[in-house]
Design an enzyme around this catalytic site. Structure first.
Site, mmCIF file in Angstrom:
data_model
loop_
_atom_site.group_PDB
_atom_site.id
_atom_site.type_symbol
_atom_site.label_atom_id
_atom_site.label_comp_id
_atom_site.label_asym_id
_atom_site.label_seq_id
_atom_site.Cartn_x
_atom_site.Cartn_y
_atom_site.Cartn_z
ATOM 1 N NE ARG A 152 1.172 -11.363 -23.795
ATOM 2 C CZ ARG A 152 1.947 -12.095 -24.570
ATOM 3 N NH1 ARG A 152 1.909 -13.413 -24.492
ATOM 4 N NH2 ARG A 152 2.753 -11.521 -25.434
ATOM 5 C CE LYS A 198 -5.236 0.159 -4.050
ATOM 6 N NZ LYS A 198 -4.841 1.507 -3.637
ATOM 7 C CD GLU A 222 -5.095 0.520 6.587
ATOM 8 O OE1 GLU A 222 -3.900 0.835 6.675
ATOM 9 O OE2 GLU A 222 -5.898 1.126 5.873
ATOM 10 C CE LYS A 252 -9.026 -3.228 -0.169
ATOM 11 N NZ LYS A 252 -7.616 -2.980 -0.067
ATOM 12 C CD GLU A 300 -7.689 3.324 -5.249
ATOM 13 O OE1 GLU A 300 -6.721 3.446 -5.966
ATOM 14 O OE2 GLU A 300 -7.638 3.017 -4.056
ATOM 15 N NE ARG A 314 -9.895 -0.585 -4.236
ATOM 16 C CZ ARG A 314 -9.335 -1.601 -4.841
ATOM 17 N NH1 ARG A 314 -9.800 -2.045 -5.986
ATOM 18 N NH2 ARG A 314 -8.286 -2.196 -4.322
ATOM 19 C CG ASN A 344 -7.434 6.234 -0.332
ATOM 20 O OD1 ASN A 344 -6.898 5.173 -0.064
ATOM 21 N ND2 ASN A 344 -7.538 6.698 -1.569
ATOM 22 C CG HIS A 363 -4.843 5.775 3.782
ATOM 23 N ND1 HIS A 363 -5.772 5.397 4.726
ATOM 24 C CD2 HIS A 363 -4.091 4.673 3.533
ATOM 25 C CE1 HIS A 363 -5.589 4.116 5.021
ATOM 26 N NE2 HIS A 363 -4.575 3.658 4.315
ATOM 27 C CG HIS A 383 -0.429 7.706 1.736
ATOM 28 N ND1 HIS A 383 -1.523 7.646 0.893
ATOM 29 C CD2 HIS A 383 -0.148 6.428 2.067
ATOM 30 C CE1 HIS A 383 -1.884 6.374 0.740
ATOM 31 N NE2 HIS A 383 -1.068 5.619 1.439
ATOM 32 C CG HIS A 406 0.280 1.919 5.712
ATOM 33 N ND1 HIS A 406 0.240 3.028 4.892
ATOM 34 C CD2 HIS A 406 -0.962 1.380 5.694
ATOM 35 C CE1 HIS A 406 -0.975 3.128 4.384
ATOM 36 N NE2 HIS A 406 -1.717 2.142 4.850
#
Ligand SMILES: NC(=O)c1ccc[n+]([C@@H]2O[C@H](COP(=O)([O-])OP(=O)(O)OC[C@H]3O[C@@H](n4cnc5c(N)ncnc54)[C@H](O)[C@@H]3O)[C@@H](O)[C@H]2O)c1
Ligand SMILES: [Zn+2]
Length: 363
Positions: free
Chosen positions: A114, A136, A178, A220, A230, A234, A238, A241, A245, A258
């Site tokens: 856990r 994340k 980035e 960040k 998010e 947040r 992106n 992105h 993406h 990426h």
């Protein structure tokens, strides 16, 4: 060394950025209240390049190289190893790698018993400026990237510019795109550093890299602190992105890295912004210039606009009907909008794919 504190409702941790900071790992672990047993999760290529001394000091488990390691199969194997090594609730996982290692190691740490402690030591520029911060974690499912995962904060992040010296050229440049993103979304001075000082950054001058990583990490961290899960703010992270993406998906996650996709995506967002008269020509020109000064983006021939637009539409379905674009207004300020006529997206994507053959691709 710079210390960037991340203070969240239920957890707090520091991001330490500095030359040689990973050499003092034991000291930083103990200051963060973390004690044995530790387990390092990494990849063979990284261990060979920068992990020799770590291997002598800690038990290490390797996962396969590349994006394919972000799978439930890897997770299951890692959990088996953790049980075998008798890791306890007091154990700490040390993620030593790029975004792939960070995402997988963070995920297993979040579900083993856990949740046990995880420390991130990002070894790619992309991971130092982005993926190691914010909590994340996750793996891919065959139908979509990052579909299975958790929000799980690390207990400490150690970013060492020296670790990036052996990083392959394309991986390093990918991180620079980035990093440039942060300049456009909220930091004109950072953007200007790119305009003035690209050569130092490209040479990986440790001081320039340390400044860059610390600044990006601070931005960040600030965004994550005001919006841990998010929901809205947040989303500004992106920037670049939405189209980025889609390009990655249309190229089947193979030919474009990426950060490179984000490079193209930022050009797309700037051009969409211009079409909607949200940003002036000069700032669009500065954004495109800064992106091309980092290096040539890979050619996009073979990537079809139909696939890219299809991937954007797919995203729309996944996100309940609205495609959110983060559009620049000036250097250092963006807005989020769901009001972009698809016709404009189509034109801009076609333009990018054409430029991808002529302007950015290998000459
Ligand atoms: N969790 C998040 O918030 C978040 C954010 C952005 C991206 N990501 C994820 O990150 C992943 C991409 O991460 P990445 O770009 O770091 O790629 P990566 O982890 O695949 O690393 C890139 C390559 O560089 C090699 N490498 C790493 N460090 C090295 C070093 N110091 N010296 C020599 N070689 C080294 C690796 O072996 C690998 O081949 C994607 O899966 C993406 O989904 C996650
Ligand atoms: Zn990104």
């Amino acid at each position: 060394m710079q210390c960037i504190p991340v203070r969240l409702n239920r957890s707090s941790y520091d991001i330490l950025v500095g030359t040689g900071v990973s050499d003092d790992l034991e000291k930083h672990l103990s200051r963060a209240g973390l004690c044995e047993p530790f387990l390092v999760i990494s990849q063979p290529r990284i261990l060979k390049a920068v992990g020799k001394s770590l291997k002598k000091r800690f038990p290490v488990v390797s996962i396969p190289d590349g994006e394919r390691a972000k799978s439930l199969t890897t997770v299951s194997r890692l959990l088996d190893r953790m049980v075998q090594l008798k890791l306890t609730r007091q154990s700490t996982v040390i993620a030593f790698g790029g975004g792939v290692v960070g995402d997988v190691a963070g995920f297993v740490a979040s579900i083993y018993m856990r949740g046990i402690a995880v420390v991130q030591i990002p070894t790619t520029l992309l991971a130092q400026v982005d993926s190691s911060i914010g909590g994340k974690t996750g793996v891919n499912h065959r139908v979509a990237k990052n579909l299975i995962g958790t929000f799980y904060q690390p207990r400490l992040v150690l970013s060492d510019p020296l670790i990036l010296q052996m990083l392959p050229e394309r991986e390093y440049a990918s991180g620079l795109y980035e990093a440039l993103k942060y300049g456009v979304i909220g930091d004109p001075a950072l953007f200007e550093e790119f305009e003035r000082n690209t050569s130092m950054l490209k040479k990986r001058d440790p001081e320039a890299v340390e400044r860059l990583v610390a600044r990006c990490a601070a931005i960040k961290a600030e965004v994550v602190m005001s919006d841990e899960k998010e929901s809205d703010l947040r989303r500004i992270l992106n920037f670049g992105h939405t189209v980025g993406h889609a390009l990655e998906a249309a190229a089947l996650y193979r030919r474009i890295k990426h950060g490179e996709a984000v490079g193209y995506g930022m050009v797309a967002a700037a051009r969409i912004g211009r079409a909607l008269e949200k940003i002036n020509d000069w700032d669009v020109h500065r954004i495109e210039n800064a992106i091309s000064s980092i290096g040539r983006l890979p050619a996009l021939d073979g990537v079809s606009s139909k696939d890219v637009l299809g991937a954007i539409q797919h995203d729309k379905k996944v996100r309940n009907g609205a495609i959110h674009f983060v559009l620049p207004r000036t250097i250092g300020s963006v807005e989020i909008t769901a009001e972009v006529p698809f016709e404009i997206v189509r034109e801009v994507v076609k333009g990018i794919l054409n430029d991808g053959k002529r302007l950015f691709g290998p000459g």
